[in-house]
Design an enzyme around this catalytic site. Structure first.
Site, PDB file in Angstrom:
ATOM      1  N   LYS A 115       0.838  -1.190   0.000  1.00 47.74           N
ATOM      2  CA  LYS A 115       0.000   0.000   0.000  1.00 47.74           C
ATOM      3  C   LYS A 115       0.881   1.251   0.000  1.00 47.74           C
ATOM      4  CE  LYS A 115      -4.195  -1.711   0.171  1.00 47.74           C
ATOM      5  NZ  LYS A 115      -5.250  -1.380  -0.808  1.00 47.74           N
ATOM      6  N   LYS A 222     -13.068  -8.280  -7.611  1.00 48.74           N
ATOM      7  CA  LYS A 222     -13.450  -8.748  -6.285  1.00 48.74           C
ATOM      8  C   LYS A 222     -14.880  -9.250  -6.354  1.00 48.74           C
ATOM      9  CE  LYS A 222     -10.297  -5.482  -4.095  1.00 48.74           C
ATOM     10  NZ  LYS A 222     -10.108  -4.298  -3.224  1.00 48.74           N
TER      11      LYS A 222
END
Length: 337
Positions: A115, A222
Site C-alpha cells: 500500500k 473482487k
C-alpha cells in the site's frame, strides 16, 4: 441495479436472515483506518456466505455485496479449474521497520502488494516501505504497489519513476479517473510497468469502461463488490484482459468466495490477493484460509460456533447490520421483481 440481474431470484428476507451473525474481528495491523473488521455471516442452502461492505458504503453500493452473498450461499459454485490459488502478501502502510514482521505472516508468498499514497504519508515513506519489501523478499520476489487512486497524473508519473528501481510487477489504481489512467499508461509504457484497475472496475457504473478505454493492462476483480462469482465470470469474459482476484479484508468465508471465483477462471496469470486472513487477529473458523506455501485452497470453510460467540459484534452494531441487510434486500428484490 446490474448486480441483481444475475440472480435467478432473491430469497425472502426471513430466509436470508434466519441464520445471520455479525462478528467484529481484530486486525493484527490497522488497515484502511480500521482496528476491527465487521462482517455479517449468512448460511444458505449452498453453505456459509458473507455480506461485509465497509460501513461507509451507501445502500446502493452495498446491495451488490448482498447479491454476491446470495449468489454464493444460494447457488451452486461454478466448476473449478484448479484446487488451490497462489496468493500475494499484503503490506499495509506500515513503517519500513515493520515490513519483515508483516511478510512473515504470509507463508511462502512470492509476491507482495504494498500500500502506498496513504493519507498522511509521503513518497519518501512509500519508497522506504517498498525498499524494505525488496530487501526482505530478495531479488526474485514480485512487488506490486496499490495507490487506491490517490495520486494525480503527475504525482503518479513521478512516483512510478521513483519506485521503478524496485522492479514493479504493476501499479494498481495509481489515479482515480479513466483519462488519467490512460494518459499515465501512455507516459510510462516505455518503462514496462503495467497499470491495473481496481476502483475503476468495482466502483464504476460500467465496470467494463476501463477496458474499452484502453486505460489498463489488467483488472483487479473482487467477488463481493461486483455482485458475485457468476456475474464476475461474465465480466471477465467480456473484458478480455488478464485479471487478479482480490479480497476486501474478508473473513475466511468471504475469501472462500474469492477462491471459488479464482478457481473457476479459465486463465489466471497473476498471484491473487486472497491471503488477507493473515491480517486478521481472529477468524470465524478453526481452519482459516491463510496462505500455506504461498497458496490458499478452493474450499468453503465450516464456521465455528464458538468463534461466532466470542467475536460477536456489540448489540447495537448487530442491529445496525440487520437494518442494513433489510434495506439492501429491498433494493435487490425490487430490481429483480
Amino acid at each position: 441495479m446490474p448486480a441483481a440481474l444475475h440472480l435467478p431470484s432473491v430469497p425472502p428476507l426471513d430466509e436470508v436472515r434466519a441464520h445471520a451473525y455479525v462478528v467484529s474481528l481484530p486486525l493484527v495491523t490497522p488497515f484502511r483506518g480500521l482496528a476491527h473488521r465487521e462482517a455479517m455471516l449468512l448460511r444458505g442452502p449452498a453453505g456459509w456466505t458473507e455480506f461485509s461492505p465497509f460501513a461507509e458504503y451507501e445502500d446502493a453500493e452495498a446491495s451488490a455485496w448482498l447479491a454476491a452473498a446470495i449468489d454464493f450461499g444460494w447457488q451452486n459454485a461454478p466448476t473449478a479449474h484448479r484446487t488451490e490459488i497462489r496468493v500475494n502478501a499484503t503490506v499495509p502502510a506500515v513503517s519500513a521497520a515493520a515490513v519483515p514482521e508483516v511478510l512473515a505472516r504470509f507463508d511462502g508468498c512470492r509476491t507482495a502488494k504494498v500500500k502506498v499514497a496513504e493519507r498522511g504519508g509521503t513518497l519518501a515513506d512509500d519508497i522506504a516501505r517498498v525498499r524494505a519489501v525488496r530487501e526482505t523478499m530478495g531479488a526474485l520476489g514480485r512487488i506490486r504497489i496499490d495507490a487506491n487512486g490517490a495520486w494525480s497524473l503527475d504525482e503518479a508519473e513521478h512516483a512510478v519513476h521513483a519506485l521503478a528501481e524496485f522492479d514493479l510487477e504493476y501499479v494498481e489504481q495509481p489515479c482515480a479517473r479513466l483519462d488519467e489512467l490512460r494518459e499515465l499508461r501512455r507516459r510510462i509504457r516505455y518503462m514496462g510497468v503495467p497499470i491495473a484497475a481496481d476502483e475503476s472496475v468495482r466502483k464504476a457504473d460500467d465496470p467494463l469502461a476501463v477496458a474499452r478505454a484502453d486505460a489498463a493492462d489488467l483488472l483487479v476483480i473482487k467477488a463481493q463488490p461486483l455482485g458475485g462469482v457468476h456475474r464476475v465470470l461474465q465480466l471477465v469474459a467480456e473484458a478480455g484482459l488478464p485479471v487478479v482476484v482480490s479480497s476486501a479484508l474478508d473473513t475466511s468465508v468471504g475469501l472462500a468466495m474469492g477462491a471459488a471465483l479464482a478457481g473457476a477462471l479459465p486463465r489466471l496469470d497473476y498471484d491473487c490477493g486472497l491471503g488477507t486472513a493473515s491480517l486478521l487477529g481472529a477468524d470465524v473458523t478453526v481452519d482459516p484460509l491463510r496462505p500455506e506455501h504461498g497458496t490458499v485452497p478452493v474450499r468453503r470453510p465450516e464456521v465455528d460456533a464458538s468463534a461466532l460467540a466470542e467475536y460477536a459484534a456489540p448489540a447495537e452494531r448487530s442491529r445496525w447490520w440487520a437494518e442494513r441487510l433489510a434495506r439492501c434486500h429491498a433494493l435487490l428484490a425490487a430490481s429483480v421483481g
